[in-house]
Design an enzyme around this catalytic site. Structure first.
Site, PDB file in Angstrom:
ATOM      1  CB  SER A 137      -0.915   0.002   1.225  1.00 61.59           C
ATOM      2  OG  SER A 137      -1.631   1.216   1.287  1.00 61.59           O
ATOM      3  CG  HIS A 194      -3.870  -1.172  -2.556  1.00 66.67           C
ATOM      4  ND1 HIS A 194      -4.903  -1.828  -3.220  1.00 66.67           N
ATOM      5  CD2 HIS A 194      -4.471  -0.426  -1.585  1.00 66.67           C
ATOM      6  CE1 HIS A 194      -6.052  -1.498  -2.665  1.00 66.67           C
ATOM      7  NE2 HIS A 194      -5.832  -0.648  -1.674  1.00 66.67           N
ATOM      8  CG  ASP A 225      -5.479   3.033  -0.109  1.00 65.40           C
ATOM      9  OD1 ASP A 225      -6.365   2.296  -0.561  1.00 65.40           O
ATOM     10  OD2 ASP A 225      -4.595   2.625   0.664  1.00 65.40           O
ATOM     11  CG  MET A 244      -8.116   7.829   1.386  1.00 56.80           C
ATOM     12  SD  MET A 244      -7.447   7.710   3.065  1.00 56.80           S
ATOM     13  CE  MET A 244      -6.500   6.198   2.939  1.00 56.80           C
ATOM     14  CG  HIS A 277      -9.257   1.122  -2.261  1.00 62.19           C
ATOM     15  ND1 HIS A 277      -8.949   0.736  -0.970  1.00 62.19           N
ATOM     16  CD2 HIS A 277     -10.607   1.289  -2.280  1.00 62.19           C
ATOM     17  CE1 HIS A 277     -10.050   0.668  -0.255  1.00 62.19           C
ATOM     18  NE2 HIS A 277     -11.072   1.009  -1.024  1.00 62.19           N
ATOM     19  CG  MET A 305     -11.079   4.199   0.175  1.00 64.04           C
ATOM     20  SD  MET A 305     -10.188   3.970   1.723  1.00 64.04           S
ATOM     21  CE  MET A 305      -8.547   3.695   1.100  1.00 64.04           C
ATOM     22  CG  MET A 362     -12.369  -2.114   2.703  1.00 66.11           C
ATOM     23  SD  MET A 362     -10.660  -1.792   2.190  1.00 66.11           S
ATOM     24  CE  MET A 362      -9.955  -1.104   3.700  1.00 66.11           C
ATOM     25  CG  PHE A 394      -6.809   6.836   9.734  1.00 68.70           C
ATOM     26  CD1 PHE A 394      -6.002   7.965   9.674  1.00 68.70           C
ATOM     27  CD2 PHE A 394      -8.178   7.011   9.889  1.00 68.70           C
ATOM     28  CE1 PHE A 394      -6.550   9.237   9.777  1.00 68.70           C
ATOM     29  CE2 PHE A 394      -8.733   8.275   9.999  1.00 68.70           C
ATOM     30  CZ  PHE A 394      -7.919   9.389   9.933  1.00 68.70           C
ATOM     31  N   GLY A 395      -4.016   3.689   8.052  1.00 65.64           N
ATOM     32  CA  GLY A 395      -3.221   2.475   8.106  1.00 65.64           C
ATOM     33  C   GLY A 395      -2.986   2.034   9.538  1.00 65.64           C
ATOM     34  N   GLY A 396      -2.436   0.816   9.675  1.00 64.75           N
ATOM     35  CA  GLY A 396      -2.029   0.322  10.983  1.00 64.75           C
ATOM     36  C   GLY A 396      -3.145  -0.140  11.890  1.00 64.75           C
ATOM     37  CG  ASP A 404      -6.573  -2.490   1.888  1.00 65.28           C
ATOM     38  OD1 ASP A 404      -5.637  -2.472   2.717  1.00 65.28           O
ATOM     39  OD2 ASP A 404      -6.929  -1.495   1.236  1.00 65.28           O
TER      40      ASP A 404
END
Length: 216
Positions: free
Chosen positions: A8, A33, A35, A37, A66, A68, A137, A143-145, A175
Site C-alpha cells: 500500500s 495498491h 488509495d 481518499m 482503490h 475511497m 476491507m 487509516f493504516g495500521g 486490505d
C-alpha cells in the site's frame, strides 16, 4: 496457489516516494495498491491522480487504485488517464454501482468493487459478473495500521464459493491489517491478492517479507 502481494502506497516514505516504491517493486511486489481518499467517504485525505501519474513513467507494475471517494464516477476518467490498471470503487459510495463498473471497463481498465467490514457480502451478488476484482476491507478504511477484523474472512470464503459455483473470474483481494500473523487466514479463506502497508514498508528485508506473505 499463486498469491499476489500489493504493498500500500499509503505507508511509503513520502519524502522519498519514488525510491521507496521502486525498491518495493524490486523486492517482488506484484501490484502497487494506491488509495485515493476524499475526506468525505473516509475521514482522511490522501493523494490524487497526479502523484501516481508521475510514478507511472518509472514502472510498468500494475497500479491497483482503490477509490475511497463519494460518487467515484466523477473521477474515474482522471484516474484512468493517470495510468491506473485496476480501478476499484466502493459499493457504499455510489447509487449506481453498475454504471461505475461499466464506466471503468469502457476505458479499457479492470473494474473492481469493494465493501467495508460492516457491509454484507450479499450486497455484491448483483455485480459479480461485472467485476474483475472484489476487495474485502479487513479494517474500516481511512487509516493504516489498524487491527485485522477476523470475521471478514467469512466474506472472502463466500466470494470464493460463488466464484467456483458460477464460474466467475474475479480476483479476491483483502486490505487492512495484513501481516505475517494474519496472512494465512486470508489465503486459507480464498484471497488471491494481499494488500499490506506498514508491515511491508517497515520490514528490514522487504524481499523476505513479500516472500513470506506468499508462503502458504
Amino acid at each position: 496457489m499463486n498469491v499476489k502481494i500489493a504493498p500500500s502506497m499509503l505507508s511509503a516514505d513520502f519524502c522519498n516516494l519514488e525510491a521507496d516504491i521502486l525498491n518495493m517493486i524490486e523486492s517482488g511486489a506484484d501490484y502497487l495498491h494506491i488509495d485515493i481518499m476524499d475526506g468525505t467517504f473516509v475521514p482522511n485525505i490522501s493523494f490524487g491522480p497526479m502523484v501516481f501519474e508521475s510514478l507511472r513513467k518509472k514502472t510498468d507494475v500494475i497500479f491497483d487504485v482503490h477509490m475511497m471517494v463519494e460518487n467515484p464516477e466523477r473521477y474515474i476518467d482522471l484516474v484512468a488517464d493517470a495510468g491506473a490498471d485496476i480501478i476499484t470503487v466502493h459499493l457504499e459510495a455510489t447509487s449506481h454501482i453498475h454504471r461505475a463498473l461499466q464506466q471503468i471497463k469502457s476505458l479499457g481498465k479492470k473494474a473492481g468493487v469493494v465493501i467495508n467490514p460492516g457491509t454484507s457480502v450479499e450486497n455484491l451478488k448483483a455485480v459479480l459478473d461485472l467485476a474483475d476484482l472484489v476487495l474485502i476491507m479487513t479494517v474500516n478504511p481511512g487509516f493504516g495500521g489498524q487491527q485485522f477484523i477476523e470475521s471478514t474472512m467469512e466474506k472472502v470464503a463466500q466470494l470464493k464459493a460463488w466464484r467456483d459455483e458460477y464460474n466467475y473470474s474475479y480476483e479476491i483481494e483483502v486490505d487492512g491489517g495484513v501481516n505475517n500473523e494474519t496472512y494465512k487466514q486470508c489465503i486459507k479463506a480464498g484471497a488471491d491478492v494481499l494488500v499490506s502497508g506498514s508491515y511491508l514498508f517497515n520490514s528490514e528485508n522487504r524481499k523476505k517479507a513479500i516472500e513470506e506473505l506468499k508462503t502458504v
